[in-house]
Design an enzyme around this catalytic site. Structure first.
Site, mmCIF file in Angstrom:
data_model
loop_
_atom_site.group_PDB
_atom_site.id
_atom_site.type_symbol
_atom_site.label_atom_id
_atom_site.label_comp_id
_atom_site.label_asym_id
_atom_site.label_seq_id
_atom_site.Cartn_x
_atom_site.Cartn_y
_atom_site.Cartn_z
ATOM 1 N N ARG A 127 0.596 -1.192 0.138
ATOM 2 C CA ARG A 127 0.106 0.001 0.117
ATOM 3 C C ARG A 127 0.884 1.179 -0.023
ATOM 4 N NH1 ARG A 127 -5.134 -1.800 3.677
ATOM 5 N NH2 ARG A 127 -3.762 -1.452 5.511
ATOM 6 N N ARG A 134 -2.160 4.781 4.436
ATOM 7 C CA ARG A 134 -2.860 5.764 5.475
ATOM 8 C C ARG A 134 -1.593 5.974 6.454
ATOM 9 N NH1 ARG A 134 -7.246 1.211 7.711
ATOM 10 N NH2 ARG A 134 -5.947 1.697 9.308
ATOM 11 N N ARG A 145 -0.588 -2.242 16.101
ATOM 12 C CA ARG A 145 -1.544 -2.614 15.756
ATOM 13 C C ARG A 145 -1.938 -4.019 15.866
ATOM 14 N NH1 ARG A 145 -2.013 -0.028 10.074
ATOM 15 N NH2 ARG A 145 -4.095 -0.646 9.797
HETATM 16 P P1 AMP Z 1 -9.068 0.523 11.152
HETATM 17 O O1 AMP Z 1 -9.273 1.608 9.976
HETATM 18 O O2 AMP Z 1 -10.466 -0.210 11.290
HETATM 19 O O3 AMP Z 1 -7.810 -0.188 11.013
HETATM 20 O O4 AMP Z 1 -9.034 1.614 12.302
HETATM 21 C C1 AMP Z 1 -7.742 2.597 12.426
HETATM 22 C C2 AMP Z 1 -7.556 3.044 13.738
HETATM 23 O O5 AMP Z 1 -8.764 3.938 14.161
HETATM 24 C C3 AMP Z 1 -7.347 2.226 14.885
HETATM 25 O O6 AMP Z 1 -6.070 1.635 14.743
HETATM 26 C C4 AMP Z 1 -7.742 2.847 16.052
HETATM 27 O O7 AMP Z 1 -6.868 3.831 16.299
HETATM 28 C C5 AMP Z 1 -9.173 3.462 15.760
HETATM 29 N N1 AMP Z 1 -10.283 2.501 15.841
HETATM 30 C C6 AMP Z 1 -11.129 2.211 14.778
HETATM 31 N N2 AMP Z 1 -11.982 1.310 15.195
HETATM 32 C C7 AMP Z 1 -11.892 1.196 16.623
HETATM 33 C C8 AMP Z 1 -12.606 0.708 17.503
HETATM 34 N N3 AMP Z 1 -13.852 -0.328 17.141
HETATM 35 N N4 AMP Z 1 -12.309 0.865 18.896
HETATM 36 C C9 AMP Z 1 -11.161 1.416 19.232
HETATM 37 N N5 AMP Z 1 -10.439 2.054 17.976
HETATM 38 C C10 AMP Z 1 -10.791 2.074 16.876
#
Ligand code: AMP
Length: 198
Positions: A127, A134, A145
């Site tokens: 990516r 991102r 993560r």
């Molecule tokens: P994602 O796009 O789902 O990988 O989310 C990116 C980031 O957003 C994550 O690494 C967290 O910092 C935050 N995040 C997204 N969804 C959640 C969730 N359900 N609970 C807590 N943090 C979240």
């Protein structure tokens, strides 16, 4: 039908959730996308969570549950939704069950995208090369993560397994194959859905 996409970062949850949104009309509810939109818009919420996303840590349960509680009452979620990146903790999953139950709904299916973890770093690197990464797509943040996933999110699988809702899909297969396997799981759980869609 309410579906949870489950799997580590880079497993393909977002890709498949978008395909379901296009083909089945279930909106993709991605808390990550919603938080990134808040950051891009410079809202108070965005400013509050920006550093947390940059590190790859979890935003508080209270914040994401609040976001989802508001979102599921929008008319486009009446027939169901695909939850992508939510829930990520047991309290989030319990809150989601309660939110849905109070509206006479439930999670019908949890699609676990199973991947070999060595591929995840390769996907992030790809990516970055393609310019589709991102801010939190870098090897250091990915490591965190993944740790956060193992510690906080992976235990959710047992939570949903106890409810008999998990279908495991080979997330290492080509995108089209994964999409087909997901379609099979959905139609298996929801007889009539396919004919209704036709
Ligand atoms: P994602 O796009 O789902 O990988 O989310 C990116 C980031 O957003 C994550 O690494 C967290 O910092 C935050 N995040 C997204 N969804 C959640 C969730 N359900 N609970 C807590 N943090 C979240």
């Amino acid at each position: 039908m309410n579906i949870v996409m489950f799997g580590p970062p880079g497993a393909g949850k977002g890709t498949q959730a978008k395909i379901l949104q296009e083909t089945r009309d279930f909106p993709q509810l991605s808390t990550g996308d919603m938080l990134r939109a808040a950051i891009a818009a410079g809202t108070p919420l965005g400013r509050q969570v920006e550093a947390i996303l940059a590190k790859g840590d979890l935003v508080s349960d209270e914040i994401v549950i609040g976001i989802i509680a508001e979102r599921i009452d929008k008319p486009d979620c009446a027939k169901g939704a695909v939850f992508d990146g939510f829930p990520r903790t047991i309290p989030q999953a319990e809150a989601l069950d309660k939110l849905l139950a109070s509206r006479g709904r439930k999670i019908d299916l949890v699609l676990e995208l199973k991947v070999d973890e060595t591929i995840l770093l390769q996907r992030v690197e790809q990516r970055i090369k393609q310019g589709t990464s991102r801010p939190d797509d870098n090897p250091t943040t990915l490591k965190n993560r993944l740790e956060v996933y193992r510690r906080n999110t992976a235990p959710l699988l047992a939570f949903y397994d106890k409810q008999g809702k998990v279908v495991t899909i080979d997330g290492m297969a080509p995108i089209g194959e994964v999409t087909k396997a997901i379609a099979g799981a959905i139609d298996g759980r929801s007889p009539g859905l396919k004919s209704h869609e036709k």
